[in-house]
Design an enzyme around this catalytic site. Sequence first.
Site, short mmCIF file in Angstrom:
data_model
loop_
_atom_site.label_atom_id
_atom_site.label_comp_id
_atom_site.label_asym_id
_atom_site.label_seq_id
_atom_site.Cartn_x
_atom_site.Cartn_y
_atom_site.Cartn_z
N GLY A 19 -20.87 6.28 2.26
CA GLY A 19 -19.99 6.72 1.17
C GLY A 19 -20.76 6.82 -0.13
N TYR A 20 -20.18 7.51 -1.09
CA TYR A 20 -20.71 7.49 -2.45
C TYR A 20 -19.55 7.72 -3.43
CZ TYR A 20 -24.32 7.41 -6.00
OH TYR A 20 -25.09 7.03 -7.07
N GLY A 21 -18.45 7.06 -3.14
CA GLY A 21 -17.29 7.11 -4.02
C GLY A 21 -17.34 5.93 -4.97
N ASN A 22 -16.20 5.54 -5.49
CA ASN A 22 -16.15 4.47 -6.49
C ASN A 22 -16.80 3.17 -6.00
OD1 ASN A 22 -14.17 1.94 -7.37
ND2 ASN A 22 -14.88 3.18 -9.07
N LYS A 31 0.87 -1.19 0.00
CA LYS A 31 0.00 0.00 0.00
C LYS A 31 0.89 1.22 0.00
CE LYS A 31 -4.52 0.62 0.30
NZ LYS A 31 -5.49 -0.39 -0.18
N1 GLU Z 1 -7.10 -0.16 -3.57
C1 GLU Z 1 -7.86 -1.34 -3.81
C2 GLU Z 1 -7.94 -2.18 -2.56
O1 GLU Z 1 -7.81 -1.71 -1.45
C3 GLU Z 1 -7.36 -2.12 -5.01
C4 GLU Z 1 -5.92 -2.51 -4.98
C5 GLU Z 1 -5.40 -3.05 -6.29
O2 GLU Z 1 -6.15 -3.09 -7.26
O3 GLU Z 1 -4.23 -3.39 -6.31
O4 GLU Z 1 -8.23 -3.35 -2.62
#
Ligand code: GLU
Length: 428
Positions: free
Chosen positions: A219-222, A107
Amino acid sequence: MSDKSFNAFQMAQEQFDGVAKKLDLDQATRELLRNPLREFHFSIPVRMDDGSIKVFQGFRVQHNDARGPAKGGIRFHPQETIDTVKALATWMTWKCAVVDIPLGGGKGGVICDPHQLSEREQEGICRGWIRQLAYNIGPVQDVPAPDVMTNAQHMLWMMDEYETIHHGRYPGMITGKPVGMGGSLGRTEATGYGVIFTLREALRELGIDIQKTTASFQGYGNVAQYAVRLYQEYGGKAVCVSCWDQNDQKSYTFVRKSGINCDELLSITDRFGGIDKAKARQLGYEVMDGNAWIEQDVDILVPAALENQITKDTVTKISDKVKVIAEGANGPTTPEADVIIQEKGIFVIPDFLANAGGVTCSYFEQVQCNMNYFWSKEEALSKLDAKMTDAYLKVSAMARSRNVYMRDAAYMIAIQRVADACKIRGWV
Ligand code: GLU
């Protein structure tokens, strides 16, 4: 992230320790898995539009890559902390393992507020982030993706910077890219749809007709936008979403008992997921305090915003009617709240299972980039459904056979797979 007393990494370790004990893992494996393998902290100097230079703080954490290159998003958030990134990297390891894709956990983050930055300034942050990590990430090392407040455009700037440094084309170095530039059809929908694929299976097992259910989303994001859409396509009624209001620096809940309309709401939502309150009222939505999403008299709750939302203080507000919580966000529920949820007998689809659709489609994106052959949206989404359904069924079978909480069952499967990979490689 704003709650100073909350430490997401301590929570991730606490969850891990409990399961490590249940699995009777040896000391070395425990030590290895309860901490990240690698952690990068760096400064990103960016020339701002007014000519001044601002230095942003960036992070990347590679928690574990025994099962494959580290994988996980990059967040842009003013309250980002290294401990949050460490927790999220850890959860990515378990997420990739529970859906059984050949990737590890990572991350990244930058302390910044995209609301206050021009496109050009954001491009500067993206390129600067890659310049600091150009030799520590890549298709066979660590593959970033979008997360909170980052999107396909950010990913493409990052890919372009990486390819400029390495003199070649490496579309597999990052995922969540725009379609037509190495992105996969279905990736935008994937996380939200994945939540609903697992919810559909849970309701089927519980003998609940989805068409007779109501749900409240935080929420109302992706994630929430697409989760609401698919849930309503299946015949459920979503009565509530919420959002962060940048001007007021607080969140609001939007309730319409007759059901919300995704397209209508989207037309009054800004690119960060902020909903126009005055216009929403005109459309018949009741605008309430940000925490009201959790108090709704519904069958299903879907926290799809940030971590630390269902806590020992808010869990008591959950209606007795609620039967299922499907966690779209990462780490929305604290361990203290978990205990109360179990006592209440609410069925939980844990975060790193429920929201694994995004990374699963990211994996498909890598596969398509490697083949240089791209699938139709139907093909990508049907493969996603198959993967999510299979993962869900394995976890629920484990929960039943070992008589454990769904979160523990998901952890037991994921941690065992990663521990086995470390062992067979001879690391522990
Ligand atoms: N950010 C997304 C998650 O927390 C996707 C991570 C990714 O596609 O590598 O799962």
